[in-house]
Motif scaffolding. Structure first.
Motif: not given
Length: 747
Positions: A447-451, A497-499, A471-478, A464-465
Motif C-alpha cells: 500500500k505504501e508503494l502504491s500510494k 484486482v477488484l474485478n 484482500l479482505n473487506e476493509e482492504r478492498i474499501n481502501d 496494486i496487483r
C-alpha cells in the motif's frame, strides 16, 4: 503449473456491508475523446523507396538492420542456415534441413507426432539467430523451434531443456509458435491478423513484409503529398510519428508496442492514441520478473525501462540507440558519459575495478542480462544499483556475484557497505518484494508503494496487483481510491484486482472508468461491470457503455485465438451469472490448449459447482495425470470425493495434497474433518495438531481441534484451546459461547 498462457483468476468472496467509502465520483468526470479504430488502407503505405530520395542517410542506416530484415521471403539471398541435407536432433526429435527445386525444406515432427516435409516460406531475423516459418492449412504460419545460430553457424534448439509434446500449445506447430498471433504484429507493417473463431483460421494481411520506415513513422502517403506540394516550405507536422520533435516519454510509448510483453486490446494498431489504447503491459509478477523487478522471463525491455530513473528523467530510447541502424550511439562507457561525469563515475574510486576491464564497464554493474531463445543475450534496462542485501533476503540476482562466481551474497554485501555504505534511499523493490515472496505482512508495504507517486508507475501498479493476494473487506474499501489514480497503469491494475471480487456491490465503482481516456482501462472497466445489465446503467453512462461494449467485443475477438482470450470470455459470462456459457468458453479454451491446466482447474470447479460431478472428476484426474505434483488439484479433488461421500478416497487425495504442499494449513484442516467424518478421532486430532505446528494461531485449526477434543471427552484440552480462540478473536460470539459451554462442563 506448466503451459500457462494467462493469469489464473480466482474469485475472492467478500461479505459486504454498507460502510464502504464512496469513491465513484471523487475524480472529475473525464472528457474522453474515443480514439478511432479505423483501418489504414495498405495503399497509404508507400514503401521504403518512397522515403529514400529525401532521407538518404536514414535509409542507408536502416538498410540491413534488424528492422529491415525482420521478415523476408525465403530465398538464397535471405536464408542463412545450412540446408545441405543437415540433421539436427534435440529432445528426441530429429529435423532434416534440405533443398529441393531451389526451395528450402525441413522434415520434422508435426502436430500429429509424425514426421512430415515442410516448405520454408520465410526467414525471420538475422542475428544472433535466424528462425524459419512454415505454412500450415487455414492460413496458419508456424515458426520452427530449431533455429540457425548466425554467429556459431550451427543449428540449435531455442528451448533445449524444455521437452514439449506434439499435442501441447508450446509445440512449434501450435499456438505458442504461431506467427499470426505471436510475431506478425511486430515483424511487419500494418498487420491485420484476421482470425476467424468458428473455423480457427487466419487470413492475415500486411502492407509491407518487414519493419519498414512507415512501421514506426506511420503511413507516408499524406506526408509525401504535402512535401511534394509545399516543396521547400514544407515542415513536418502531425502527419508523421517518432520525429525529432517527439517528447521523450511519448517516444518510449510509441516504441513500446513492439518492445513490451503485453496484451492486445484493439483490433489492430492504427497509430491513433497511445500504447494503452492498443495494449496493456505485463506488470512485475512472479515467474516473469524477479521479486525486485529484474528481468527473469522474456519481457522485451519496456517493463524494465519504466522502472528506471533514466525514464523518470526523460532519457529516451534514441539517446542510446540509433533509431535507424539500431546500433548503440557510442561504445563502452562513452555511451553513459553523455550524461554522467566520467571524472566521477568512470574511475576506480567509483567502480572499484581496474580501468578498461570488463568490471569497469557501467553496463556490467548496472545492466546485467540474460540469454533468451538459446543464444540472444539481452540486458536489463532498469539501470539499477546492485543490491546484495536484497539478494540475501529474496534470492534475487545481483551483478557482483554474477561476475565473482566464486563468492556469495554475504561477501558482496560486506564489500558493498565498505565501498559505498548502506543505501541512502529506499528502492521500490524493498516494498514490492515482500508481497511477491508471500510475506504474510506484506500488504502495508504494498500500500505504501502504491500510494507514493515518487515510485515508478509500473512499480505502483505491480504493487496494486500483488495486493490482490491480501484482500479482505476493509482492504478492498481502501483500494477503491486507486480507481481515480493519475496513472492509467494503476487504474487498470486496480480494476484487475477488484474485478475478481465476486460481489455485484462493487460494480458501480467502475462506471466512471467507462469514460477513461485509455481504451485498455475502459475495456477492463466494462468487464468489471458485467454483473450489471444494460438497463441498470445510469443515463449519464449509456452512450459510453455502448461504445465500450463494442471495444470490449473487439478485444475478445482479437484475443480469441489465445486460451487466455477465450478464458476471459468465460469469466465475463461468470460475472453475468451465466455459468453454462462460462463452461462453454472454458471448454473452447481447452480446444486450442488441451494442456492448459489453469483453465481446466477453473472448468473442473464449475462442473463441481453445477453438480456435474462426472466431468469434474475426469477433469481433476486429467490435471493430476499431466501435473502430478500440483497439490491444489488433489485438494479440490478430495473435496469433490467428500461431496460424493467417498470419504476414504478423499482422505487419500488430501494426504497427497499435504505431501506436495506440506505448509498449506488448509489441507490439514480439511483432512482432520474427513477423519472426523470417519469417526477416527485419533487421526483427526493428530492431523490438526500437525497443522498447528506450522501455524500456531491458525483460527480454523484451533477450532477444529477444540471440537475434536470436546467430541472425544477431553474437555480440559478443549477448554484451553477455546480460551485461546477467545483471546485471539474477542469479537467472535461463537467462540465465546463455545468456551462458556466447555467451562461449564469442566466445573
Amino acid at each position: 503449473m506448466r503451459n500457462i498462457s494467462f493469469v489464473f483468476l480466482v474469485f475472492i468472496f467478500i461479505s459486504c456491508n454498507n460502510e464502504k467509502t464512496d469513491y465513484v465520483n471523487v475524480a472529475p468526470e473525464k472528457d474522453v475523446v474515443f480514439t478511432s479504430t479505423s483501418l489504414i488502407p495498405d495503399d497509404d503505405f508507400l514503401g521504403d523507396n518512397a522515403c529514400k530520395s529525401c532521407h538518404k542517410e536514414q535509409f542507408k542506416e536502416w538498410k540491413g538492420s534488424h528492422h529491415d530484415k525482420a521478415m523476408q521471403i525465403a530465398l538464397d539471398s535471405t536464408v542463412l542456415g545450412d540446408f545441405n541435407n543437415v540433421k539436427f536432433t534435440s529432445q528426441g526429435v530429429t529435423s532434416r534441413f534440405y533443398k529441393k527445386e531451389n526451395n528450402y525444406y525441413v522434415n520434422t515432427e508435426g502436430p500429429d507426432g509424425k514426421y512430415h516435409d515442410y516448405k520454408i516460406e520465410y526467414s525471420f531475423g538475422i542475428t544472433p539467430l535466424q528462425q524459419y516459418i512454415v505454412k500450415f492449412p487455414d492460413g496458419h504460419f508456424q515458426c520452427l523451434r530449431t533455429a540457425w545460430d548466425t554467429e556459431k553457424n550451427k543449428w540449435f534448439d531455442l528451448y533445449p531443456d524444455f521437452k514439449v509434446v506434439h499435442s501441447e500449445w508450446l509445440h512449434w506447430s501450435r499456438g505458442g509458435l504461431n506467427w499470426n498471433n505471436m510475431c506478425a504484429d511486430c515483424h511487419s507493417t500494418n498487420v491485420r491478423k484476421n482470425y476467424d473463431l468458428e473455423s480457427h483460421s487466419y487470413n492475415t494481411k500486411y502492407a509491407l513484409i518487414n519493419v519498414s520506415c512507415e512501421a514506426c513513422h506511420g503511413p507516408g502517403k499524406d506526408h509525401v503529398e504535402k512535401a511534394n506540394f509545399e516543396g521547400i516550405n514544407y515542415k513536418v507536422s502531425n502527419d508523421l510519428k517518432m520525429t525529432v520533435g517527439t517528447a521523450p516519454k511519448d517516444l518510449v510509448d510509441q516504441c513500446a508496442r513492439c518492445h513490451a510483453r503485453r496484451e492486445q486490446f484493439s483490433e489492430y494498431y492504427n497509430f491513433e492514441g497511445t500504447f494503452l489504447d492498443h495494449y496493456f503491459p505485463q506488470l512485475i509478477e512472479n515467474n516473469l520478473y524477479h521479486p525486485d523487478g529484474q528481468i527473469l522471463d522474456e519481457v522485451y525491455v519496456y517493463g524494465s525501462f519504466l522502472q528506471s530513473k533514466m525514464y523518470q528523467n526523460n532519457v529516451t530510447c534514441t539517446n542510446c540507440h540509433n533509431p535507424h541502424s539500431l546500433k548503440l550511439r557510442f561504445e563502452g562507457n562513452k555511451l553513459c558519459a553523455q550524461c554522467h561525469d566520467t571524472n566521477v563515475y568512470d574511475k576506480p574510486s567509483h567502480h572499484f575495478h581496474t580501468e578498461n576491464t570488463e568490471g569497469s564497464k557501467c553496463i556490467n554493474c548496472h545492466m546485467t542480462g540474460k540469454i533468451y531463445m538459446g543464444n540472444d543475450y539481452r540486458r536489463d534496462h532498469s539501470f539499477r544499483i546492485p543490491r546484495p542485501d536484497l539478494s540475501i533476503k529474496y534470492n534475487t540476482p545481483n551483478a557482483c556475484i554474477q561476475c565473482h562466481t566464486d563468492k556469495d551474497n554475504e561477501w558482496a554485501w560486506e564489500h558493498f557497505k565498505t565501498n559505498y555504505g548502506t543505501p541512502k534511499s529506499k528502492h521500490f523493490s524493498e516494498l514490492l518484494a515482500p508481497g511477491l515472496t508471500g510475506d504474510p505482512h506484506g500488504f502495508e508495504q504494498l500500500k505504501e508503494l502504491s500510494k507514493d507517486t515518487i515510485y515508478p508507475e509500473i512499480a505502483r501498479a505491480s504493487g496494486i496487483r500483488v495486493m490482490g493476494n491480501y484482500l479482505n473487506e476493509e482492504r478492498i474499501n481502501d483500494m477503491l481510491r486507486f480507481l481515480n489514480d493519475e496513472s492509467p497503469l494503476v487504474r487498470g491494475a486496480t480494476i484487475d484486482v477488484l474485478n475478481n471480487v465476486n460481489s455485484g456491490d462493487y460494480a458501480n465503482y467502475f462506471l466512471t472508468l467507462l469514460k477513461d481516456k485509455k481504451r485498455s482501462v475502459r475495456i477492463k472497466a466494462f468487464q468489471a461491470i458485467a454483473s450489471l445489465n444494460e438497463f441498470q446503467i445510469p443515463e449519464a453512462y449509456k452512450e459510453a457503455y455502448k461504445i465500450v461494449e463494442k471495444e470490449f467485443n473487439a478485444h475478445l475477438a482479437v484475443t480469441a485465438d489465445f486460451p487466455r482470450g477465450r478464458a476471459k470470455k468465460a469469466l465475463y459470462y461468470l460475472k453475468k451469472g451465466d455459468t453454462q456459457n462460462a463452461i462453454v468458453w472454458y471448454e473452447k479454451s481447452l480446444e486450442i490448449d488441451n494442456n492448459n491446466n489453469m483453465v481446466r482447474t477453473n472448468l473442473a470447479n464449475l462442473y463441481y459447482q453445477t453438480g456435474d460431478f462426472k466431468n469434474a472428476e475426469e477433469a481433476f484426474k486429467t490435471i493430476i495425470k499431466q501435473e502430478p505434483s500440483f497439490a491444489q488439484t488433489y485438494y479440490s479433488y478430495a473435496l469433490l470425493l467428500a461431496e460424493l461421500n467417498r470419504v476414504e478416497e478423499a482422505i487419500k487425495q488430501m494426504h497427497l495434497a499435504i505431501e506436495f504442499m506440506p505448509e498449506n494449513t488448509r489441507f490439514y484442516y480439511n483432512l482432520s474433518l474427513l477423519y472426523d467424518k470417519m469417526n477416527n478421532l485419533k487421526m483427526a486430532e493428530e492431523i490438526a495438531a500437525k497443522g498447528l505446528k506450522i501455524d500456531t494461531s491458525n483460527e480454523s485449526l484451533l477450532y477444529v481441534l477444540a471440537y475434536i477434543y470436546q467430541k472425544g471427552g477431553n474437555i480440559e484440552k478443549a477448554e484451553n484451546l477455546s480460551s485461546r480462540l477467545v483471546e485471539l478473536y474477542p469479537n467472535n460470539a461463537q467462540y465465546r459461547t463455545f468456551y462458556n459451554q466447555l467451562k461449564a462442563l469442566n466445573k
